[in-house]
Design an enzyme around this catalytic site. Structure first.
Site, PDB file in Angstrom:
ATOM      1  N   GLY A 177       0.839  -1.196   0.000  1.00  0.00           N
ATOM      2  CA  GLY A 177       0.000   0.000   0.000  1.00  0.00           C
ATOM      3  C   GLY A 177       0.872   1.244   0.000  1.00  0.00           C
ATOM      4  CD  GLN A 234       3.187   5.807   3.118  1.00  0.00           C
ATOM      5  OE1 GLN A 234       2.232   5.266   2.589  1.00  0.00           O
ATOM      6  NE2 GLN A 234       4.137   5.125   3.730  1.00  0.00           N
ATOM      7  CB  CYS A 271       5.299   2.199   8.050  1.00  0.00           C
ATOM      8  SG  CYS A 271       4.794   3.754   7.277  1.00  0.00           S
ATOM      9  CG  LEU A 272       6.617   1.053   1.986  1.00  0.00           C
ATOM     10  CD1 LEU A 272       5.963   1.276   0.625  1.00  0.00           C
ATOM     11  CD2 LEU A 272       7.749   0.035   1.880  1.00  0.00           C
ATOM     12  CG  HIS A 323      -0.586   1.002   7.547  1.00  0.00           C
ATOM     13  ND1 HIS A 323       0.364   0.537   8.438  1.00  0.00           N
ATOM     14  CD2 HIS A 323       0.089   1.850   6.726  1.00  0.00           C
ATOM     15  CE1 HIS A 323       1.527   1.076   8.159  1.00  0.00           C
ATOM     16  NE2 HIS A 323       1.404   1.879   7.109  1.00  0.00           N
ATOM     17  CD  GLU A 324      -1.336   2.334   2.946  1.00  0.00           C
ATOM     18  OE1 GLU A 324      -0.975   3.524   2.827  1.00  0.00           O
ATOM     19  OE2 GLU A 324      -0.536   1.400   3.163  1.00  0.00           O
ATOM     20  CG  HIS A 354       0.137   6.551   5.871  1.00  0.00           C
ATOM     21  ND1 HIS A 354       1.216   7.091   6.538  1.00  0.00           N
ATOM     22  CD2 HIS A 354       0.467   5.248   5.627  1.00  0.00           C
ATOM     23  CE1 HIS A 354       2.155   6.166   6.685  1.00  0.00           C
ATOM     24  NE2 HIS A 354       1.727   5.028   6.150  1.00  0.00           N
TER      25      HIS A 354
HETATM   26  O1  K1U Z   1       1.758   2.396   3.899  1.00  0.00           O
HETATM   27  C1  K1U Z   1       2.852   1.827   3.902  1.00  0.00           C
HETATM   28  O2  K1U Z   1       3.796   2.281   4.532  1.00  0.00           O
HETATM   29  C2  K1U Z   1       3.002   0.532   3.157  1.00  0.00           C
HETATM   30  C3  K1U Z   1       2.993  -0.675   4.066  1.00  0.00           C
HETATM   31  C4  K1U Z   1       1.555  -1.153   4.221  1.00  0.00           C
HETATM   32  C5  K1U Z   1       1.275  -2.135   5.335  1.00  0.00           C
HETATM   33  C6  K1U Z   1       2.107  -3.170   5.651  1.00  0.00           C
HETATM   34  C7  K1U Z   1       1.793  -4.049   6.672  1.00  0.00           C
HETATM   35  C8  K1U Z   1       0.641  -3.903   7.361  1.00  0.00           C
HETATM   36  C9  K1U Z   1      -0.186  -2.857   7.056  1.00  0.00           C
HETATM   37  C10 K1U Z   1       0.119  -1.978   6.032  1.00  0.00           C
HETATM   38  C11 K1U Z   1       3.861  -1.742   3.425  1.00  0.00           C
HETATM   39  O3  K1U Z   1       3.597  -2.176   2.361  1.00  0.00           O
HETATM   40  S1  K1U Z   1       5.250  -2.292   4.298  1.00  0.00           S
HETATM   41  C12 K1U Z   1       5.915  -3.575   3.243  1.00  0.00           C
HETATM   42  C13 K1U Z   1       5.148  -4.848   3.281  1.00  0.00           C
HETATM   43  O4  K1U Z   1       4.339  -5.069   4.167  1.00  0.00           O
HETATM   44  C14 K1U Z   1       5.337  -5.876   2.225  1.00  0.00           C
HETATM   45  C15 K1U Z   1       6.237  -5.692   1.207  1.00  0.00           C
HETATM   46  C16 K1U Z   1       6.399  -6.678   0.232  1.00  0.00           C
HETATM   47  C17 K1U Z   1       5.662  -7.830   0.288  1.00  0.00           C
HETATM   48  C18 K1U Z   1       4.765  -8.031   1.303  1.00  0.00           C
HETATM   49  C19 K1U Z   1       4.605  -7.056   2.274  1.00  0.00           C
HETATM   50 ZN    ZN Z   2       2.781   3.249   6.291  1.00  0.00          ZN
END
Ligand code: K1U
Ligand code: ZN
Length: 183
Positions: A46, A51, A94-95, A136-137, A140
């Site tokens: 997401g 972001q 979270c990225l 989560h999104e 944000h």
């Molecule tokens: O919003 C963001 O920072 C993105 C975040 C979203 C998220 C992750 C976990 C739980 C809730 C919301 C991410 O994508 S972190 C990376 C991640 O979870 C992932 C990356 C590659 C493959 C699978 C998962």
């Molecule tokens: Zn995030």
């Protein structure tokens, strides 16, 4: 399409409440393209517009697995209309807070309304990872980070770690405390 920089803690823009989208125009469509390119490259499941530094209520998501076909989702002005009383914990990342993962407790089911890229209104009921990612999104878009759901001790610890890294990494794009260059 353009790959955009993902802003990181402690960037104050992550605390902005994003503005609703009133008109879905070429600018919004370009923003969505950039979000997808940046999200897939990261990689992430997401990404909210804030972001990449754009304070608009626009979110992209794709929960497909590595070997599956992409299932891109675009949510404009997403909002939670109902949440379950039942909650569960899930380890989130979270990225904008790279390489930091913690269990967060959230409602297991939510109903979310949003507009698609054609301006059509939808309301979906979600559970499991979709419910977690939506919450989560949407957080944000309201300037809320997953660390805000943790204990004060954990939140302060990670906030200080990233603030220190930002000081040491001043002028560098990648504010990752685990890749701090001490000079
Ligand atoms: O919003 C963001 O920072 C993105 C975040 C979203 C998220 C992750 C976990 C739980 C809730 C919301 C991410 O994508 S972190 C990376 C991640 O979870 C992932 C990356 C590659 C493959 C699978 C998962
Ligand atoms: Zn995030």
């Amino acid at each position: 399409m353009a790959l955009r920089e993902i802003i990181k803690l402690p960037d104050k823009r992550l605390r902005l409440v994003s503005e609703p989208v009133n008109k879905i125009d070429a600018g919004v469509r370009k923003l969505v393209d950039d979000l997808f390119e940046t999200m897939y490259e990261a990689p992430g499941i997401g990404l909210a517009a804030i972001q990449i530094g754009v304070a608009k209520r626009v979110v992209t998501m794709d929960l497909s697995k590595k070997d599956e076909e992409h299932r891109p989702m675009v949510l404009i002005n997403p909002a939670v209309t109902w949440k379950s009383g039942e909650t569960a914990k899930y380890e989130e990342g979270c990225l904008s807070i790279p390489d930091y993962y913690e269990e967060v407790e959230r409602p297991t089911q939510v109903r979310v309304k949003y507009l698609d890229l054609e301006g059509r209104e939808h309301e979906i009921e979600a559970s499991k990872l979709l419910a977690i990612c939506l919450q989560h999104e949407i957080d944000h878009t309201n300037g809320v980070l997953f660390i805000d759901h943790l204990s004060r001790l954990k939140r302060d610890r990670v906030t200080k770690k990233f603030a220190k890294a930002a000081k040491n990494n001043a002028g560098r794009k990648d504010n990752n405390p685990d890749r701090t260059v001490e000079e």
